[in-house]
Structure formats: structure tokens, C-alpha cells
Design a protein around this motif. Structure first.
Motif, mmCIF file in Angstrom:
data_model
loop_
_atom_site.group_PDB
_atom_site.id
_atom_site.type_symbol
_atom_site.label_atom_id
_atom_site.label_comp_id
_atom_site.label_asym_id
_atom_site.label_seq_id
_atom_site.Cartn_x
_atom_site.Cartn_y
_atom_site.Cartn_z
ATOM 1 N N VAL A 131 8.152 -1.573 11.711
ATOM 2 C CA VAL A 131 7.467 -0.870 10.169
ATOM 3 C C VAL A 131 8.379 -2.113 9.903
ATOM 4 O O VAL A 131 10.308 -1.830 9.673
ATOM 5 C CB VAL A 131 8.493 -0.103 11.479
ATOM 6 C CG1 VAL A 131 8.651 1.561 9.810
ATOM 7 C CG2 VAL A 131 7.684 1.172 12.454
ATOM 8 N N HIS A 132 8.163 -1.794 7.989
ATOM 9 C CA HIS A 132 9.016 -1.912 6.892
ATOM 10 C C HIS A 132 10.093 -1.034 6.705
ATOM 11 O O HIS A 132 10.051 0.272 7.114
ATOM 12 C CB HIS A 132 7.599 -2.759 6.181
ATOM 13 C CG HIS A 132 8.427 -3.584 4.725
ATOM 14 N ND1 HIS A 132 9.429 -2.906 4.049
ATOM 15 C CD2 HIS A 132 8.168 -4.507 4.835
ATOM 16 C CE1 HIS A 132 9.659 -3.956 3.129
ATOM 17 N NE2 HIS A 132 8.596 -5.008 3.084
ATOM 18 N N LYS A 133 11.606 -1.859 6.138
ATOM 19 C CA LYS A 133 11.951 -0.839 5.883
ATOM 20 C C LYS A 133 12.151 -0.175 4.595
ATOM 21 O O LYS A 133 12.449 0.595 4.282
ATOM 22 C CB LYS A 133 13.458 -1.567 5.123
ATOM 23 C CG LYS A 133 13.087 -2.896 4.260
ATOM 24 C CD LYS A 133 14.415 -3.738 3.954
ATOM 25 C CE LYS A 133 14.641 -4.623 3.401
ATOM 26 N NZ LYS A 133 15.627 -5.889 2.838
ATOM 27 N N MET A 134 11.053 -0.489 3.560
ATOM 28 C CA MET A 134 10.690 0.265 2.528
ATOM 29 C C MET A 134 9.756 1.252 2.551
ATOM 30 O O MET A 134 8.774 1.177 3.807
ATOM 31 C CB MET A 134 10.220 -0.570 1.274
ATOM 32 C CG MET A 134 10.773 -1.883 1.095
ATOM 33 S SD MET A 134 10.026 -2.821 -0.722
ATOM 34 C CE MET A 134 9.520 -1.644 -1.563
ATOM 35 N N ARG A 135 10.011 1.853 1.671
ATOM 36 C CA ARG A 135 8.597 3.792 2.241
ATOM 37 C C ARG A 135 7.940 3.516 0.790
ATOM 38 O O ARG A 135 9.249 3.314 -0.410
ATOM 39 C CB ARG A 135 8.945 4.840 2.198
ATOM 40 C CG ARG A 135 9.933 4.709 3.909
ATOM 41 C CD ARG A 135 8.706 4.582 5.032
ATOM 42 N NE ARG A 135 9.155 5.003 6.199
ATOM 43 C CZ ARG A 135 10.096 3.706 6.686
ATOM 44 N NH1 ARG A 135 10.219 2.084 6.163
ATOM 45 N NH2 ARG A 135 10.225 3.664 8.378
ATOM 46 N N ASP A 136 6.734 4.213 0.523
ATOM 47 C CA ASP A 136 6.294 4.226 -0.491
ATOM 48 C C ASP A 136 5.630 6.269 -0.245
ATOM 49 O O ASP A 136 5.023 6.382 0.244
ATOM 50 C CB ASP A 136 5.358 3.813 -0.906
ATOM 51 C CG ASP A 136 4.392 4.064 -2.382
ATOM 52 O OD1 ASP A 136 4.688 4.836 -2.642
ATOM 53 O OD2 ASP A 136 3.290 3.650 -2.589
ATOM 54 N N LYS A 137 6.062 6.993 -0.613
ATOM 55 C CA LYS A 137 6.339 8.487 -0.491
ATOM 56 C C LYS A 137 4.764 8.775 -0.675
ATOM 57 O O LYS A 137 4.250 8.294 -2.119
ATOM 58 C CB LYS A 137 7.023 8.888 -1.242
ATOM 59 C CG LYS A 137 7.442 10.237 -1.208
ATOM 60 C CD LYS A 137 8.102 11.181 -1.740
ATOM 61 C CE LYS A 137 8.074 13.379 -1.594
ATOM 62 N NZ LYS A 137 9.218 13.945 -2.474
ATOM 63 N N GLY A 138 3.889 9.142 -0.491
ATOM 64 C CA GLY A 138 2.548 9.923 -0.071
ATOM 65 C C GLY A 138 1.802 8.668 0.620
ATOM 66 O O GLY A 138 1.369 8.973 0.761
ATOM 67 N N PHE A 139 2.286 7.551 0.642
ATOM 68 C CA PHE A 139 1.644 7.113 1.240
ATOM 69 C C PHE A 139 2.364 5.737 2.647
ATOM 70 O O PHE A 139 2.654 4.612 2.491
ATOM 71 C CB PHE A 139 1.447 5.128 0.554
ATOM 72 C CG PHE A 139 -0.188 5.683 -1.143
ATOM 73 C CD1 PHE A 139 -0.998 5.932 -0.651
ATOM 74 C CD2 PHE A 139 0.664 5.875 -1.941
ATOM 75 C CE1 PHE A 139 -2.122 5.772 -1.264
ATOM 76 C CE2 PHE A 139 -0.305 6.386 -2.793
ATOM 77 C CZ PHE A 139 -1.830 6.571 -2.976
ATOM 78 N N PRO A 140 2.794 7.016 3.433
ATOM 79 C CA PRO A 140 3.830 5.699 4.480
ATOM 80 C C PRO A 140 2.960 4.667 5.603
ATOM 81 O O PRO A 140 4.091 3.842 6.035
ATOM 82 C CB PRO A 140 3.549 7.604 4.806
ATOM 83 C CG PRO A 140 2.801 7.801 5.394
ATOM 84 C CD PRO A 140 1.963 7.615 4.125
ATOM 85 N N LEU A 141 1.179 4.684 5.603
ATOM 86 C CA LEU A 141 1.036 3.499 6.232
ATOM 87 C C LEU A 141 1.148 2.234 5.986
ATOM 88 O O LEU A 141 0.800 1.587 6.743
ATOM 89 C CB LEU A 141 -0.409 3.918 6.593
ATOM 90 C CG LEU A 141 -0.213 5.090 7.396
ATOM 91 C CD1 LEU A 141 -2.075 6.105 7.895
ATOM 92 C CD2 LEU A 141 0.134 5.410 9.011
ATOM 93 N N ASP A 142 1.800 2.561 4.090
ATOM 94 C CA ASP A 142 1.232 1.262 4.019
ATOM 95 C C ASP A 142 2.811 0.217 4.680
ATOM 96 O O ASP A 142 2.635 -0.751 4.280
ATOM 97 C CB ASP A 142 1.708 1.015 2.181
ATOM 98 C CG ASP A 142 0.392 1.837 1.541
ATOM 99 O OD1 ASP A 142 0.114 1.384 2.413
ATOM 100 O OD2 ASP A 142 0.584 1.940 0.366
ATOM 101 N N SER A 143 3.259 0.971 5.042
ATOM 102 C CA SER A 143 4.702 0.158 5.315
ATOM 103 C C SER A 143 4.421 -0.352 7.223
ATOM 104 O O SER A 143 5.273 -0.924 7.770
ATOM 105 C CB SER A 143 6.274 1.100 5.749
ATOM 106 O OG SER A 143 6.235 1.936 4.482
ATOM 107 N N ILE A 144 3.410 -0.277 7.738
ATOM 108 C CA ILE A 144 3.016 -0.318 9.359
ATOM 109 C C ILE A 144 1.137 -0.780 8.719
ATOM 110 O O ILE A 144 1.242 -2.028 9.886
ATOM 111 C CB ILE A 144 3.169 0.277 9.563
ATOM 112 C CG1 ILE A 144 2.247 1.815 9.630
ATOM 113 C CG2 ILE A 144 4.913 1.076 9.513
ATOM 114 C CD1 ILE A 144 1.954 2.580 11.093
ATOM 115 N N SER A 145 1.235 -1.600 7.690
ATOM 116 C CA SER A 145 -0.093 -1.811 7.125
ATOM 117 C C SER A 145 0.666 -3.043 7.002
ATOM 118 O O SER A 145 0.325 -3.459 5.869
ATOM 119 C CB SER A 145 -1.051 -1.430 6.568
ATOM 120 O OG SER A 145 -0.772 -0.145 6.980
#
Length: 203
Positions: free
Chosen positions: A152-166
Motif C-alpha cells: 500500500v502506498h503511503k499517500m491517499r486520494d480521498k474518493g479514489f482509495p484504490l489508486d494507492s494499491i493500483s
């Protein structure tokens, strides 16, 4: 022209505004209008059916041009009943928050050996009036195949959580890093296709 985007998700609203830059369209979201809509039963079998269900419901409530989008997630190696499809956030009747989504989909990647190959299928429906309904779900507005990882990436984009593991297969970069830097070629191509949809439907 002012169009209502049938979403209350600020990340989705921002993303669509960025993709449609250059068109003479003002995009507003559900939080910008005073309407009451009962819970919409998104009971479609695919993204296009759900996009149409939402767009028609919001049009009836707002009495102005409305478009809605929907997405389905499809993961290689999962049998049909386990495919997220249009229920990306809903698992076993429960709506997951961002962190719960990350936990759930990393567990799927773990079950598939540490990474899973996936793809988003997108659809859009625009309702200009009762007699003018436009819909589209072509491959050019769907994503390329990508990887879902357990890391899991340390950053988050609220509303697009799967961008942190994609992870993008070609660049090996996380989606959230691609967003932070600049639009990649696939994103630009998708933006072009969305623009073409609106040009053909409106002008």
C-alpha cells in the motif's frame, strides 16, 4: 452550458472538470444544487445501466441537463460471483469506506499471489431532456489493464482509495503517483474520448 454531474464525490467532480477543460461547459455537482433525491437503487447489471439509472433520476429531480458515470472493476482470476463489477464499494451488502476498500482489495491480491490483474470498465449517460438521452461505454473510456498489489502506498486520494494499491503495468508506478505528476498517455486518451462524447451529444 451548465451541466449537473450526478455525483457528490469532490474527487470525481475535480477529475471530470480536468478532463473536460477546453469545452464551453460549466460542470456543477450535487452539492451545488438544491434538490432532494431518494436513495437511488443502482440495480443495473453493468456500468452503463447504472449510469442511465442515476442520470434519469437526477434529471427528474433537478430539471436540468445531467450526466452520470459508473464504473465496474473486473479482476482476472476471480470467478463471476466474486467479481466486484459495479459493486466496487459494496461487499456482502456493506458499503466500504476508503480504508476498508484498500484492506479488502489487498486481501484479494494476496489470494491471487500478491498481485492481481484488473481493469475498469466505464460508462456515461447524458440526459439533456426527456427525449434526448445519450449513453456510451466504449473501450476508449475504459482503463488499460493494471495491477492491484498488496503493498500500500503511503499517500491517499480521498474518493479514489484504490489508486494507492493500483500500479500501471508499463511504468510500474502507482496510480496516485501518476496523478501527482501529470496525466499519462492513457489518461489523455480517455479525456479526449469523453470530450468527443460531449461534443457529439451537445453541439
Amino acid at each position: 452550458m451548465k451541466l449537473l454531474y450526478g455525483t457528490a464525490n469532490p474527487a470525481k467532480l475535480k477529475h471530470m472538470r480536468e478532463m473536460l477543460q477546453g469545452l464551453d461547459i460549466e460542470i456543477i455537482g450535487l452539492k451545488d444544487v438544491d434538490i432532494k433525491v431518494d436513495s437511488i437503487d443502482e440495480n443495473g447489471n453493468n456500468p452503463l445501466e447504472n449510469a442511465k439509472i442515476k442520470a434519469i433520476a437526477y434529471y427528474k429531480a433537478a430539471k436540468m441537463p445531467v450526466f452520470s458515470c459508473d464504473t465496474g472493476l473486473y479482476i482476472e482470476g476471480l470467478y463471476e460471483k466474486r467479481q466486484p463489477g459495479v459493486h466496487v464499494r459494496r461487499v456482502n451488502g456493506k458499503t466500504l469506506n476508503d480504508e476498508q476498500m484498500i484492506e479488502y482489495y489487498t486481501s484479494i491480491a494476496s489470494q491471487l499471489g500478491g498481485t492481481a490483474v484488473a481493469k475498469y470498465k466505464n460508462a456515461i449517460c447524458l440526459v439533456m431532456d426527456e427525449n434526448s438521452v445519450y449513453e456510451y461505454d466504449g473501450e476508449d473510456i475504459s482503463s488499460e489493464k493494471f495491477l492491484i498489489t498488496t503493498k500500500v502506498h503511503k499517500m491517499r486520494d480521498k474518493g479514489f482509495p484504490l489508486d494507492s494499491i493500483s500500479i500501471d503495468i508499463k511504468t510500474k508506478k502507482y496510480f496516485i503517483d501518476l496523478k501527482a505528476n501529470s496525466q499519462d498517455k492513457d489518461e489523455r486518451n480517455m479525456a479526449y474520448s469523453f470530450k468527443q462524447f460531449f461534443k457529439k451529444s451537445i453541439y
